[in-house]
Scaffold this active site. Structure first.
Site, PDB file in Angstrom:
ATOM      1  CE  LYS A 214      -4.403  -1.763   1.629  1.00  0.00           C
ATOM      2  NZ  LYS A 214      -5.458  -1.726   2.674  1.00  0.00           N
ATOM      3  NE  ARG A 248      -7.668  -8.178   0.788  1.00  0.00           N
ATOM      4  CZ  ARG A 248      -7.319  -7.293  -0.154  1.00  0.00           C
ATOM      5  NH1 ARG A 248      -6.389  -6.390   0.119  1.00  0.00           N
ATOM      6  NH2 ARG A 248      -7.909  -7.292  -1.339  1.00  0.00           N
TER       7      ARG A 248
END
Length: 273
Positions: A214, A248
């Site tokens: 991210k 995740r």
């Protein structure tokens, strides 16, 4: 908690949720797995590398994403869910915030709904999950930033999502919480969320961290998405140390190894007490 036919009971273990985006525009792997044969090949690879749960997404939710219709999202995810169910024995999470997509995904075999709005984006979502008797991952999110106290506010708002789930008839043992790294938070706030994951333990639900590749990693290291593995591994180790039950991630084998090493260190620490 139980997802599909698998029990995840060990509170001292962190499990791997593998990401499969069947989208053309996801920030990291858009377009790679839209073809069903390619998607199935990737699922087999992730299972071989140690994946515990598969998370399938049919709409990118990167910053500035273009929303698609329920029909288009269903057309992307349902054939993949059905194909994976026919071929593999793995719990399937469907990453969607739309109740119509969730309903069709559950019919196709999804075992969990991963909702980036924590049941607050679609008032019918809780009922769909309850009626389908599946698990849910409820993520913290906000349309607007501006926190009085970041971690206290995140905890309160996640508790609200959990309460919505309970009112809809979803049992506590089917609820997983995600603090929402990269959603409704500044760069500094994303770092604080990762650093302070244990602040959310008092909520009493298992936690999932989704920080893989991210922008918080990209901004820290000044790297594009495809070069953020090492930064992701650091967030994974933090997740283990802070007691997260799931992470995740895109890169399975590297994160499996990081988890195993962190767990071994913690196990030695526990034995030494």
């Amino acid at each position: 908690m139980k997802i599909g036919n698998r029990d995840f009971q060990d509170k001292n273990k962190t499990y791997i949720m593998g990401i499969l985006n069947v989208t053309p525009d996801s920030f990291s792997d858009g377009g790679l797995w839209q073809d069903r044969d390619a998607a199935l090949w990737r699922v087999q690879e992730m299972l071989d590398q140690g994946m515990d749960v598969l998370d399938i997404g049919g709409e990118s939710t990167r910053p500035g994403y273009d929303q698609i219709s329920d029909e288009e999202e269903i057309a992307r995810v349902v054939p993949v869910i059905e194909a994976v169910k026919a071929r593999f024995d793995v719990p399937i999470s469907l990453d969607t915030y739309k109740s119509g997509v969730a309903r069709e995904g559950i019919r196709a075999g999804a075992d969990m709904i991963n909702d980036i709005w924590g049941l607050k984006g679609d008032c019918r979502m809780g009922a769909v999950i309850a009626q389908g008797k599946v698990a849910c991952c409820l993520m913290h999110n906000r349309s607007e930033q501006g926190y009085q106290n970041l971690m206290d506010d995140v905890a309160v708002e996640l508790a609200q999502s959990a309460e919505l789930a309970r009112r809809a008839g979803i049992p506590d043992d089917k609820i997983l919480l995600d603090p929402g790294v990269g959603f409704g938070k500044t760069y500094e706030e994303n770092l604080e969320v990762i650093r302070s994951l244990d602040h959310l333990a008092a909520l009493g639900y298992p936690l999932l961290l989704g920080a893989s590749r991210k922008s918080v990693i990209g901004l820290t290291l000044d790297l594009p998405a495809e070069q953020r593995l090492e930064g992701t591994l650091v967030t994974t180790v933090f997740a283990v140390l802070k007691g997260c039950m799931f992470i995740r991630v895109h890169d399975i084998i590297e994160n499996v190894r990081a988890v195993r090493m962190a767990e071994a260190i913690l196990a030695g620490q526990r034995r030494g007490r």
